[in-house]
Design an enzyme around this catalytic site. Structure first.
Site, PDB file in Angstrom:
ATOM      1  N   MET A   1      -0.823   5.202   7.233  1.00 50.56           N
ATOM      2  CA  MET A   1       0.123   4.116   6.986  1.00 50.56           C
ATOM      3  C   MET A   1       1.261   4.617   6.083  1.00 50.56           C
ATOM      4  O   MET A   1       1.157   5.674   5.481  1.00 50.56           O
ATOM      5  CB  MET A   1      -0.580   2.958   6.263  1.00 50.56           C
ATOM      6  CG  MET A   1      -1.848   2.458   6.925  1.00 50.56           C
ATOM      7  SD  MET A   1      -3.256   3.545   6.610  1.00 50.56           S
ATOM      8  CE  MET A   1      -3.956   2.869   5.127  1.00 50.56           C
TER       9      MET A   1
ATOM     10  N   ILE B   1       0.825  -1.212   0.000  1.00 48.95           N
ATOM     11  CA  ILE B   1       0.000   0.000   0.000  1.00 48.95           C
ATOM     12  C   ILE B   1       0.859   1.262   0.000  1.00 48.95           C
ATOM     13  O   ILE B   1       0.349   2.352  -0.187  1.00 48.95           O
ATOM     14  CB  ILE B   1      -0.963   0.036   1.211  1.00 48.95           C
ATOM     15  CG1 ILE B   1      -0.189   0.021   2.534  1.00 48.95           C
ATOM     16  CG2 ILE B   1      -1.967  -1.101   1.155  1.00 48.95           C
ATOM     17  CD1 ILE B   1      -1.062   0.300   3.739  1.00 48.95           C
ATOM     18  N   ASP B   2       2.171   1.117   0.197  1.00 47.43           N
ATOM     19  CA  ASP B   2       3.029   2.296   0.372  1.00 47.43           C
ATOM     20  C   ASP B   2       3.417   3.002  -0.929  1.00 47.43           C
ATOM     21  O   ASP B   2       3.938   4.108  -0.893  1.00 47.43           O
ATOM     22  CB  ASP B   2       4.319   1.902   1.109  1.00 47.43           C
ATOM     23  CG  ASP B   2       4.037   1.241   2.443  1.00 47.43           C
ATOM     24  OD1 ASP B   2       2.940   1.465   2.972  1.00 47.43           O
ATOM     25  OD2 ASP B   2       4.909   0.515   2.940  1.00 47.43           O
TER      26      ASP B   2
END
Ligand code: ADP
Length: 275
Positions: free
Chosen positions: A217, A174-175
């Site tokens: 995140m 997801i980064d």
């Protein structure tokens, strides 16, 4: 698969695939590291395309741990085993962090387990760490085979037959922190989720004229913090790639006080990265 089969790809894709043959080949697919929305769709694509071109496709459960442990952790997939998973989050084949795979001994066991099923094609769906591990495994492959032969676990013929390990890496993270990919698997969904949360707290922030600090995140990568700050109109953002200068506390308080003073207060949301 015959020409009328509704499963068969159509048009130009079909033409492209005519020359591909997976007959006699075995592909292992695994998801590793942090889970990301979209991993299941990637698993499904590998399984169905593999089967379509005539290859055997194996699920490797629990990431590299399943590869090191072998046994029932490596199981053949069929067309139906990936039905109805496109929209499901997480990963149906499990993901794990595996200390053993970081050691040569662990990778030797993994190589032995793959060879028992004739798997010399790996599709690794994971982040930076997982793909670094996959690349190391590929580089070591011939040395691992020779060691297995010396230990009497495989014969000389097998060393020749399985001489190459083909690895395909699909960036499931997801980064959005992998060069060469426009957007990694899961990033878009993560952004969507952050903005949903921001929308939900906006009304409370407005009602009570409060400032909210939102930690998102991303670990060492500020992409999600930056883009969510832009998308929600945050008044302040902290990014790991651009640490704040000395005295930022005072500057931030001044800025947020200004925002709070306007007649209809703006929302001061701070998209923030914390490790
Ligand atoms: P991500 O893939 O999401 O970045 P990690 O960095 O935790 O997640 O890596 C996932 C797994 O990949 C680790 O638990 C380990 O088994 C394997 N791995 C990571 N880095 C290496 C490495 N340098 N050598 C061998 N295996 C590695």
């Amino acid at each position: 698969m015959d020409a009328d089969d509704s499963r068969a790809p159509k048009g130009s894709l079909r033409k492209f695939l005519e020359h591909l043959s997976g007959a006699g080949k075995a592909i292992g697919v695994l998801t590793s590291g942090g889970d990301a929305q979209g991993m299941n769709a990637a698993v499904r694509a590998v399984v169905r395309m593999g089967i379509y071109v005539g290859a055997k496709v194996y699920f490797i459960y629990e990431g590299y741990q399943g590869m090191v442990d072998g046994g029932s952790n490596i199981a053949e997939a069929d067309w139906e085993s990936v039905s109805s998973i496109l929209q499901v989050g997480g990963t149906i084949i499990g993901s794990a962090r595996c200390q053993a795979f970081r050691t040569r001994e662990g990778r030797l066991k993994a190589a032995c387990n793959l060879l028992q099923r004739g798997i010399t094609n790996l599709c690794v769906i994971g982040g930076d760490g997982s793909l670094t591990g996959a690349n190391l495994f590929r580089k070591e492959w011939s040395g691992l085979l020779e060691e297995l032969a010396r230990n009497g676990q495989i014969d000389k013929e097998a060393v020749q037959k399985y001489a190459y390990l083909n690895v395909v890496g699909m960036v499931g993270s997801i980064d959005n922190d992998f060069c060469g990919t426009d957007m990694t698997i899961g990033t878009d969904s993560a952004l969507h989720r952050i903005i949903e949360v921001v929308d939900a707290i906006m009304t409370t922030a407005q009602s009570h004229q409060r400032t909210f600090v939102l930690e998102v995140m991303g670990r060492h990568c500020g992409y999600l913090a930056l883009v969510s700050a832009l998308a929600c109109g945050a008044d302040w953002v902290f990014l790991p790639e651009s640490p704040p200068e000395e005295g930022w506390e005072e500057q931030m308080c001044v800025k947020l006080s200004e925002v709070m003073r306007v007649p209809w207060p703006l929302i001061a949301v701070v998209a923030m990265f914390l490790s």
